[in-house]
Design a protein around this motif. Structure first.
Motif, mmCIF file in Angstrom:
data_model
loop_
_atom_site.group_PDB
_atom_site.id
_atom_site.type_symbol
_atom_site.label_atom_id
_atom_site.label_comp_id
_atom_site.label_asym_id
_atom_site.label_seq_id
_atom_site.Cartn_x
_atom_site.Cartn_y
_atom_site.Cartn_z
ATOM 1 N N ALA A 439 41.473 -21.663 -21.027
ATOM 2 C CA ALA A 439 41.861 -20.401 -21.688
ATOM 3 C C ALA A 439 43.204 -20.013 -21.520
ATOM 4 O O ALA A 439 43.623 -19.379 -22.796
ATOM 5 N N ASP A 440 44.062 -20.211 -20.637
ATOM 6 C CA ASP A 440 45.340 -19.691 -20.622
ATOM 7 C C ASP A 440 46.165 -20.796 -21.689
ATOM 8 O O ASP A 440 46.984 -20.158 -22.428
ATOM 9 N N ARG A 441 46.001 -21.742 -21.728
ATOM 10 C CA ARG A 441 46.765 -22.574 -22.826
ATOM 11 C C ARG A 441 46.214 -22.111 -24.465
ATOM 12 O O ARG A 441 47.268 -22.247 -25.278
ATOM 13 N N LEU A 442 45.015 -21.985 -24.342
ATOM 14 C CA LEU A 442 44.651 -21.392 -25.900
ATOM 15 C C LEU A 442 45.154 -19.968 -26.104
ATOM 16 O O LEU A 442 45.683 -19.810 -27.079
ATOM 17 N N ALA A 443 44.971 -19.090 -24.990
ATOM 18 C CA ALA A 443 45.633 -17.734 -25.385
ATOM 19 C C ALA A 443 47.057 -17.847 -25.732
ATOM 20 O O ALA A 443 47.671 -17.222 -26.294
ATOM 21 N N ARG A 444 47.933 -18.483 -24.894
ATOM 22 C CA ARG A 444 49.397 -18.487 -25.117
ATOM 23 C C ARG A 444 49.732 -19.127 -26.416
ATOM 24 O O ARG A 444 50.710 -18.643 -27.163
ATOM 25 N N GLY A 445 48.873 -20.117 -26.955
ATOM 26 C CA GLY A 445 49.189 -20.763 -27.986
ATOM 27 C C GLY A 445 48.824 -19.894 -29.162
ATOM 28 O O GLY A 445 49.789 -19.785 -30.178
ATOM 29 N N ILE A 446 47.929 -19.120 -28.937
ATOM 30 C CA ILE A 446 47.667 -18.119 -30.221
ATOM 31 C C ILE A 446 48.553 -16.929 -30.189
ATOM 32 O O ILE A 446 49.108 -16.549 -31.251
ATOM 33 N N VAL A 447 49.300 -16.635 -28.996
ATOM 34 C CA VAL A 447 50.046 -15.426 -28.640
ATOM 35 C C VAL A 447 51.509 -15.981 -29.493
ATOM 36 O O VAL A 447 52.060 -15.200 -30.394
ATOM 37 N N LYS A 448 51.832 -17.243 -29.362
ATOM 38 C CA LYS A 448 52.946 -17.821 -29.878
ATOM 39 C C LYS A 448 52.696 -17.848 -31.498
ATOM 40 O O LYS A 448 53.716 -17.395 -32.050
ATOM 41 N N ALA A 449 51.741 -18.275 -32.125
ATOM 42 C CA ALA A 449 51.321 -18.383 -33.548
ATOM 43 C C ALA A 449 51.372 -16.889 -34.103
ATOM 44 O O ALA A 449 52.113 -16.415 -35.231
ATOM 45 N N LEU A 450 50.828 -15.924 -33.338
ATOM 46 C CA LEU A 450 50.743 -14.554 -33.900
ATOM 47 C C LEU A 450 52.095 -13.708 -33.867
ATOM 48 O O LEU A 450 52.710 -13.411 -35.069
ATOM 49 N N PHE A 451 52.967 -14.174 -33.078
ATOM 50 C CA PHE A 451 54.425 -13.563 -32.922
ATOM 51 C C PHE A 451 55.206 -14.249 -33.927
ATOM 52 O O PHE A 451 56.164 -13.530 -34.594
ATOM 53 N N VAL A 452 55.288 -15.699 -34.004
ATOM 54 C CA VAL A 452 55.948 -16.334 -35.065
ATOM 55 C C VAL A 452 55.838 -16.072 -36.313
ATOM 56 O O VAL A 452 56.662 -15.682 -37.299
#
Length: 498
Positions: A439-452
């Motif tokens: 879940a940490d790997r998933l959430a951090r990936g989504i956070v990166k995509a949203l910010f970019v």
């Protein structure tokens, strides 16, 4: 004399500690994703489909990282999400009790903390493994104490790409249809999340009243005094056989293709943080080698599950007995194996699940564009494996990849956080041991995509920010002070030093 303070005990005390831990860690983070509108309605940043363990910890991680605008959707009533009190029929979980599971690194959020708060330290010491009903109670508490945004009794019937790069989710609840616009979608849909129960072709043409899969609802009370068969010898097969026997089945026959039951759980034997975090970094050929070997060895059923069945004198184990055909004979069926013919009143298929993205109706609009491993990985001749070949080829944040670049860009917004991700990411998406890390790997990936994706908005906010840190009167420039001073204030040399 003042009254003595009454300290909270049990779950109240545990929840107070959890609140304090979160406060000390400044969690959850403040919401930071700019809101969006589409066609006059608010857009949801992330929709998680599935409110079981994986969906809850994914929600917890997103909330922790400041993605507050998300929602979890589950078709089951509240308290019945996942398999634990529906088609899971074991007495206890198969995982060791001390695994931290979805706790996200927070001691007060672990199952152990919950169990000790409810039943006491001595009860924990005496516990072998977690009873599945109490594990469900723990997940209900987990959802409540973290205040996770779960909606129940709602199904997602279709996920449709939009022209603006977002996704329409066509949902149904209480006979009403609604459309949710989402930026990202997480499929936290469990063991059968990208396929479904597997039933071999021998069942074709046999009426459903004569058979069921272990994932089906089964009226075990109706099997009292009946002749029941089970195909397979995995954990679910054993648990269903035991449930039938405990309900009063007159005879039970278990048919196993192998000549002996598997005894060693290979993958558990090498479990470590190295596997959790390192598997994803393996070259493709090594990922394939690890999982093909593990699947070939098979996972043994837990010893308590086998003893639960073998305790009944009317239970019969048939090894080296693949079922070659099923025959209908009036009011019963006959199972045919190389060793004999067995009349049965009811047959249970413990034949597992399969990955079959094309047959997931909610993904019909995007499934043909999803890249599978068989689309780009040259399978070694000595390691042919249909299930692995059907696995989706995923990105770093569990997102689907396109079979043909540019054909369906929306796939990058759909994240496969279920069993089908195992070949790409390892066992992080469904099993208890490493689900928090997944879940940490998933959430951090989504956070990166949203910010970019929102970089222009964030840059504009950067430029517009004007809250001063200094008022301008904290310290005066030395040269300015010297220039303003009368002639006799300082000599030129002294002014140089100023």
């Amino acid at each position: 004399m003042s009254e003595p303070s009454i300290l909270p005990t049990g779950l109240d005390a545990l929840e107070a500690r959890l609140r304090q831990d979160l406060a000390w860690l400044e969690l959850p983070a403040k919401s930071w994703v700019p809101p969006r509108m589409a066609n006059g309605k608010a857009v949801v940043d992330v929709v998680i489909i599935g409110g079981g363990m994986a969906g809850l910890v994914a929600s917890g991680m997103l909330k922790r990282l400041g993605v507050a605008n998300h929602v979890v959707l589950d078709k089951a009533p509240a308290g019945q999400e996942g398999p634990w009190i529906t088609f899971a029929r074991m007495r206890t979980l198969r995982s060791p009790k001390q695994l931290t599971g979805p706790a996200m690194g927070l001691p007060a959020l672990t199952f152990r903390a919950y169990y000790e708060a409810r039943y006491g330290i001595e009860a924990w010491a005496a516990l072998d493994r977690a009873p599945r009903e109490i594990w469900m109670d723990y997940l209900i508490w987990y959802r409540r104490v973290l205040e996770l945004p779960v909606r129940n009794n709602i199904s997602v019937d279709a996920i449709l790409p939009r022209d603006d790069g977002m996704l329409d989710l066509i949902c149904e609840q209480d006979g009403r249809t609604e459309t949710i616009v989402a930026r990202h979608v997480v499929l936290a849909t469990g063991r059968d999340g990208l396929g479904g129960p597997y039933v071999p072709p021998i069942a074709d043409g046999i009426e459903r009243k004569f058979w069921a899969h272990t994932a089906d609802e089964i009226d075990f009370a109706a099997l009292k005094n009946k002749r029941v068969g089970v195909i397979g010898a995995g954990a679910s097969a054993m648990d269903n056989a035991a449930t039938a026997l405990e309900a009063g089945a007159g005879r039970l026959d278990m048919f196993v293709r192998r000549k002996e039951l598997p005894r060693i759980n290979k993958f558990t034997g090498i479990g470590s943080q190295g596997v959790v975090h390192g598997f994803v970094g393996l070259p493709d050929e090594w990922k394939w080698r690890f999982l093909d070997y593990t699947m070939g060895q098979q996972t043994p059923p837990p010893r308590p599950s086998v003893l639960r069945v073998s305790a009944f004198a009317q239970a019969h184990l048939h090894l080296g007995s693949p079922v070659t055909s099923l025959e209908k004979h009036g009011d019963h069926i006959v199972v045919v194996t190389p060793k004999g013919r067995y009349p049965l009143d009811f047959l249970i298929f413990g034949t597992g699940f399969r990955i079959d993205v094309i047959n997931r109706s909610e993904l019909a609009a995007v499934a043909p564009s999803i890249r599978l491993w068989r689309d780009r990985f040259p399978v070694p001749a000595d390691m042919q494996n249909n299930e692995l070949q059907a696995s989706p080829d995923l990105g770093e944040a569990f997102e689907f990849l396109e079979k043909e670049p540019g054909a369906c860009p929306a796939l990058s917004k759909i994240h496969c956080f279920n069993f089908a991700a195992t070949l790409r990411h390892g066992k992080l998406t469904g099993d208890i041991p490493a689900v928090s890390e997944g879940a940490d790997r998933l959430a951090r990936g989504i956070v990166k995509a949203l910010f970019v994706e929102d970089r222009e908005r964030h840059f504009a906010d950067l430029q517009a920010f004007d809250t001063p840190e200094l008022n301008g009167d904290e310290w005066v420039d030395s040269e300015t002070l010297a220039d303003d001073c009368p002639t006799n204030c300082a000599t030129p040399s002294e002014r140089t030093l100023i």
